[in-house]
Design a protein around this motif. Structure first.
Motif, PDB file in Angstrom:
ATOM      1  N   TYR A 472       8.041   1.040 -46.514  1.00 31.47           N
ATOM      2  CA  TYR A 472       8.551  -0.428 -46.821  1.00 31.47           C
ATOM      3  C   TYR A 472       8.575  -1.153 -45.551  1.00 31.47           C
ATOM      4  N   VAL A 473       9.249  -0.559 -44.482  1.00 27.37           N
ATOM      5  CA  VAL A 473       9.538  -1.386 -43.296  1.00 27.37           C
ATOM      6  C   VAL A 473       8.159  -1.734 -42.395  1.00 27.37           C
ATOM      7  N   LEU A 474       7.488  -0.688 -42.527  1.00 26.33           N
ATOM      8  CA  LEU A 474       5.973  -0.947 -41.950  1.00 26.33           C
ATOM      9  C   LEU A 474       5.011  -1.789 -42.715  1.00 26.33           C
ATOM     10  N   TRP A 475       5.343  -1.948 -43.889  1.00 24.24           N
ATOM     11  CA  TRP A 475       4.782  -2.938 -44.816  1.00 24.24           C
ATOM     12  C   TRP A 475       5.265  -4.418 -44.250  1.00 24.24           C
ATOM     13  N   ARG A 476       6.523  -4.329 -44.264  1.00 24.53           N
ATOM     14  CA  ARG A 476       7.354  -5.726 -43.936  1.00 24.53           C
ATOM     15  C   ARG A 476       6.885  -6.183 -42.622  1.00 24.53           C
ATOM     16  N   TRP A 477       6.803  -5.192 -41.683  1.00 27.64           N
ATOM     17  CA  TRP A 477       6.430  -5.619 -40.315  1.00 27.64           C
ATOM     18  C   TRP A 477       4.976  -5.936 -40.220  1.00 27.64           C
ATOM     19  N   ALA A 478       3.967  -5.295 -40.823  1.00 28.24           N
ATOM     20  CA  ALA A 478       2.630  -5.557 -40.755  1.00 28.24           C
ATOM     21  C   ALA A 478       2.124  -6.664 -41.642  1.00 28.24           C
ATOM     22  N   PHE A 479       2.889  -6.882 -42.840  1.00 27.07           N
ATOM     23  CA  PHE A 479       2.198  -8.121 -43.521  1.00 27.07           C
ATOM     24  C   PHE A 479       3.137  -9.282 -43.627  1.00 27.07           C
ATOM     25  N   ARG A 480       4.356  -9.261 -43.389  1.00 31.88           N
ATOM     26  CA  ARG A 480       5.418 -10.192 -43.453  1.00 31.88           C
ATOM     27  C   ARG A 480       5.799 -10.715 -42.094  1.00 31.88           C
ATOM     28  N   ARG A 481       5.375  -9.875 -40.994  1.00 27.72           N
ATOM     29  CA  ARG A 481       5.923  -9.842 -39.611  1.00 27.72           C
ATOM     30  C   ARG A 481       7.129 -10.175 -39.502  1.00 27.72           C
ATOM     31  N   ASP A 482       8.112  -9.411 -40.008  1.00 29.62           N
ATOM     32  CA  ASP A 482       9.668  -9.204 -40.074  1.00 29.62           C
ATOM     33  C   ASP A 482       9.792  -8.518 -38.811  1.00 29.62           C
ATOM     34  N   TRP A 483      10.522  -9.271 -37.924  1.00 34.43           N
ATOM     35  CA  TRP A 483      10.846  -8.651 -36.437  1.00 34.43           C
ATOM     36  C   TRP A 483      11.736  -7.581 -36.581  1.00 34.43           C
ATOM     37  N   ARG A 484      12.894  -7.710 -37.832  1.00 29.93           N
ATOM     38  CA  ARG A 484      13.744  -6.723 -38.135  1.00 29.93           C
ATOM     39  C   ARG A 484      13.099  -5.338 -38.401  1.00 29.93           C
ATOM     40  N   ALA A 485      12.184  -5.420 -39.491  1.00 29.26           N
ATOM     41  CA  ALA A 485      11.236  -4.151 -39.634  1.00 29.26           C
ATOM     42  C   ALA A 485      10.716  -3.581 -38.332  1.00 29.26           C
ATOM     43  N   GLY A 486       9.952  -4.348 -37.477  1.00 30.02           N
ATOM     44  CA  GLY A 486       9.469  -4.092 -36.395  1.00 30.02           C
ATOM     45  C   GLY A 486      10.473  -3.336 -35.526  1.00 30.02           C
ATOM     46  N   ALA A 487      11.722  -3.837 -35.341  1.00 29.61           N
ATOM     47  CA  ALA A 487      12.756  -3.233 -34.604  1.00 29.61           C
ATOM     48  C   ALA A 487      12.993  -1.729 -34.951  1.00 29.61           C
ATOM     49  N   ILE A 488      13.137  -1.761 -36.292  1.00 31.62           N
ATOM     50  CA  ILE A 488      13.798  -0.428 -36.827  1.00 31.62           C
ATOM     51  C   ILE A 488      12.398   0.457 -36.894  1.00 31.62           C
ATOM     52  N   ALA A 489      11.113   0.330 -37.105  1.00 31.82           N
ATOM     53  CA  ALA A 489      10.188   1.108 -36.724  1.00 31.82           C
ATOM     54  C   ALA A 489       9.971   1.478 -35.265  1.00 31.82           C
ATOM     55  N   CYS A 520      18.715   4.902 -41.428  1.00 26.04           N
ATOM     56  CA  CYS A 520      19.812   4.361 -42.545  1.00 26.04           C
ATOM     57  C   CYS A 520      19.567   2.750 -42.339  1.00 26.04           C
ATOM     58  N   LEU A 521      19.060   1.886 -41.225  1.00 25.07           N
ATOM     59  CA  LEU A 521      18.879   0.701 -41.207  1.00 25.07           C
ATOM     60  C   LEU A 521      17.684   0.260 -42.210  1.00 25.07           C
ATOM     61  N   ALA A 522      16.831   1.317 -42.191  1.00 21.56           N
ATOM     62  CA  ALA A 522      15.437   1.168 -42.993  1.00 21.56           C
ATOM     63  C   ALA A 522      15.715   1.244 -44.407  1.00 21.56           C
ATOM     64  N   VAL A 523      16.805   2.455 -44.920  1.00 20.47           N
ATOM     65  CA  VAL A 523      17.043   2.534 -46.141  1.00 20.47           C
ATOM     66  C   VAL A 523      17.959   1.158 -46.678  1.00 20.47           C
ATOM     67  N   ALA A 524      18.834   0.442 -45.818  1.00 23.36           N
ATOM     68  CA  ALA A 524      19.842  -0.488 -46.198  1.00 23.36           C
ATOM     69  C   ALA A 524      18.648  -1.643 -46.508  1.00 23.36           C
ATOM     70  N   MET A 525      17.654  -1.798 -45.402  1.00 21.61           N
ATOM     71  CA  MET A 525      16.878  -2.794 -45.714  1.00 21.61           C
ATOM     72  C   MET A 525      16.252  -2.798 -47.185  1.00 21.61           C
ATOM     73  N   LEU A 526      15.488  -1.714 -47.458  1.00 23.94           N
ATOM     74  CA  LEU A 526      14.991  -1.262 -48.587  1.00 23.94           C
ATOM     75  C   LEU A 526      16.062  -1.869 -49.756  1.00 23.94           C
ATOM     76  N   LEU A 527      17.194  -1.235 -49.656  1.00 22.30           N
ATOM     77  CA  LEU A 527      18.146  -1.490 -50.830  1.00 22.30           C
ATOM     78  C   LEU A 527      18.316  -3.074 -51.004  1.00 22.30           C
ATOM     79  N   GLY A 528      18.421  -3.815 -49.771  1.00 25.32           N
ATOM     80  CA  GLY A 528      18.412  -5.068 -50.021  1.00 25.32           C
ATOM     81  C   GLY A 528      17.474  -5.543 -50.697  1.00 25.32           C
ATOM     82  N   ALA A 529      16.064  -5.335 -50.387  1.00 33.44           N
ATOM     83  CA  ALA A 529      15.088  -5.833 -51.160  1.00 33.44           C
ATOM     84  C   ALA A 529      15.203  -5.514 -52.620  1.00 33.44           C
ATOM     85  N   VAL A 530      15.587  -4.429 -52.990  1.00 31.81           N
ATOM     86  CA  VAL A 530      15.791  -3.785 -54.369  1.00 31.81           C
ATOM     87  C   VAL A 530      16.832  -4.666 -55.029  1.00 31.81           C
TER      88      VAL A 530
END
Length: 586
Positions: A472-489, A520-530
């Motif tokens: 999810y964070v890789l998709w979020r970083w690559a497709f939505r340019r979300d810096w938070r996902a990039g930092a977690i990755a 844990c940050l990645a899972v929290a971000m995923l749960l936030g999207a859920v």
């Protein structure tokens, strides 16, 4: 008649459909959003894009519970610290509970506990002769004469100094040598709560990330064991947090320098964005200090240092781009890169060298630290004799350590390939014994022997969910340019990917504790999207919150279920077998 873009496309900053490149059209089905000019949203305020405001939690919950409005408002305002502190308190109670058990020298504590004791007393590790030294340490409560012969060790001193602090305070015993790792493990939960809150602009998601780490089995076990990797993890999280704060502070200064239009909004300005100087950045220097301590704990901190430096520079590029820079990379190269380098790499090197001060100040006559007299030996050093003898000796020592690490291929029962780490393929047993009924906590009615084990393994449900979260964070970083996902990755990659270069080396799953916070940050971000984004319908939020709540409860249950294996609690052998979900866990 010329066709025009729809109002929706214009609001999203997208080009008309017939003007977009074909590859962008194909990627749209996967959620791809094209970049807008300068990375901004047309008509928006650049201040909100540079530093988004916090989503302050409402007071409706407290008021629904009958709390007076004034008190409800205070509780809401205090939640930014109150929530993380409550999560940290929970984590600390679990980590310090019965910390001295098992009362034994487990796994690699046999090296680091004794090295730490010698380091804080003599300034360098020593050889502890005899096969029964560990038993003598426990029997005499640590009242042993410290040997004088130097020992060859393959890790820098910082982590052992940290462990030694606990030993100085509480003595040379299991509680003493585990105290500091438990303390740093607890504080890392607080750091992650605050980091998550700052990144997600949500107190709830920040506390969720910290709570997930509080109930991760690998983090829990490493917090209760005097190994170096838990210390390394703390410094990595601290460095990451410093950089996240620096990012916000720098962008605030950049936003303040941009011109304000008549409507009160801040607009991009190319001249300002291309020439702005960020000035003094204390949090970046603090990050350099933390990264130096990380490298001074274990050498794999070097990979994290490199990755975090690149990440921080790219953040500056993004800030200038949002502010309207015509050439953001050139501006960063001219104004930022030099200072970014000075604040991290030289600081880290200085901290690393300073960590060897005990070894450096030891005698160079053969009675000091291992290899301390190498340069003083006739004929050693060649054309480098202009350098101090301690520096030449240290360089030789480090070269020997490097040769050791790249050649470490001796088989071990619990070694594992990094491909299997993320799915917990092969955990590490730190301690195991089979007490008879009525002894060492084994119930008298057990019928047969019990099992008592400390198993270094993550909470399975959490880690298996993290596999999805990484995607999810890789998709979020690559497709939505979300810096938070990039930092977690980046944090996951820096702690994980380097180990794939050492496929033949003897390595273990517990090395993965370094990137557990980012999982844990990645899972929290995923749960936030859920749960759903702000503005979602009540039905969407209820369904999403219910699904996320079920997942969190499953993770918590899974941690409780494996609690005996994390703490060395004696359980009947049948119950132990029921927890061996995979054959490779035995």
């Amino acid at each position: 008649m010329t066709s025009t873009a729809s109002s929706t496309d214009l609001r999203q900053g997208q080009a008309p459909h017939d003007e977009r490149p074909s590859w962008q059209q194909r990627l749209r089905r996967f959620g791809y959003r094209p970049a807008t000019p300068h990375g901004t949203v047309p008509g928006g305020d650049v201040r909100d894009q540079l530093v988004p405001p916090y989503a302050r939690p409402g007071a409706r919950l407290w008021q629904a519970l009958g709390v007076p409005p004034v008190l409800a408002d205070r509780l809401t305002r205090w939640s930014g610290w109150g929530g993380p502190l409550l999560v940290t308190l929970m984590a600390g109670l679990m980590r310090f509970w019965n910390l001295g058990s098992p009362r034994a020298v487990i796994f690699d504590e046999t090296y680091y506990a004794k090295d730490a004791w010698a380091l804080v007393h003599r300034g360098f590790p020593v050889n502890w002769d005899g096969k029964n030294v560990n038993d003598l340490v426990l029997q005499t409560h640590g009242h042993l004469a410290i040997p004088t012969d130097a020992s060859y060790v393959v890790h820098p001193p910082v982590g052992k100094y940290v462990i030694g602090i606990g030993e100085l305070i509480f003595g040379f015993n299991p509680f003493g040598w585990r105290f500091m790792t438990a303390l740093l493990g607890t504080l890392s939960v607080l750091l992650l709560c605050r980091i998550g809150r700052r990144m997600f602009r949500s107190t709830f998601l920040g506390c969720l990330a910290g709570a997930l780490m509080a109930v991760d089995g690998l983090h829990f076990v490493m917090s209760r064991t005097s190994l170096l990797d838990g210390v390394l993890m703390f410094f990595v999280v601290a460095a990451f947090g410093c950089l996240v704060i620096d990012r916000d502070k720098a962008r605030e200064r950049l936003a303040a320098a941009l011109p304000v239009q008549g409507d009160g909004r801040v607009r991009p300005d190319a001249d300002v964005a291309d020439t702005f100087r960020f000035g003094w950045r204390p949090w970046r220097w603090a990050a350099g200090l933390m990264l130096g301590l990380a490298c001074g704990t274990k050498w794999n901190g070097l990979y994290i240092l490199a990755a975090f430096c690149v990440m921080a520079v790219l953040w500056d590029v993004g800030a200038r781009k949002v502010a309207g820079a015509r050439q953001p990379y050139a501006a960063v190269l001219k104004y930022d890169t030099g200072l970014a380098f000075l604040a991290t790499v030289p600081v880290a090197i200085a901290v690393y060298l300073l960590s060897w001060i005990g070894w450096i100040l030891s005698p160079a006559d053969g009675t000091g630290g291992y290899f301390r007299d190498w340069a003083a030996t006739a004929g050693k050093g060649g054309r480098w004799t202009v350098l101090p003898d301690w520096l030449r000796s240290l360089w030789h020592y480090e070269h020997q350590v490097y040769e050791f690490h790249i050649g470490l291929t001796q088989p071990h029962t619990y070694q594992s390939n990094p491909w299997s780490w993320i799915v917990l393929g092969r955990p590490v047993s730190y301690f195991y014994e089979s007490p008879s009924p009525g002894t060492d906590g084994c119930p008298s009615d057990a019928g047969e022997k019990c099992a008592r084990e400390v198993l270094a393994i993550g909470t399975p449900v959490l880690w298996w969910l993290a596999c999805i979260a990484i995607v999810y964070v890789l998709w979020r970083w690559a497709f939505r340019r979300d810096w938070r996902a990039g930092a977690i990755a980046c944090g996951i990659a820096a702690g994980y990917l380097p180990w794939f270069m050492y496929q033949e080396r003897t390595i273990f799953l517990f090395y993965a504790v370094v990137f557990v916070p980012f999982l844990c940050l990645a899972v929290a971000m995923l749960l936030g999207a859920v749960i759903g984004p702000p503005g979602s319908s009540d039905t969407r939020r209820v369904v999403g919150a219910s699904a996320a709540g079920v997942l969190v409860l499953l993770i918590a249950w899974n941690f409780v279920y494996f609690w005996p294996l994390y703490t060395g609690t004696a359980i009947p052998i049948d119950q132990w077998r029921s927890r061996m979900w995979l054959d490779t866990w035995v």
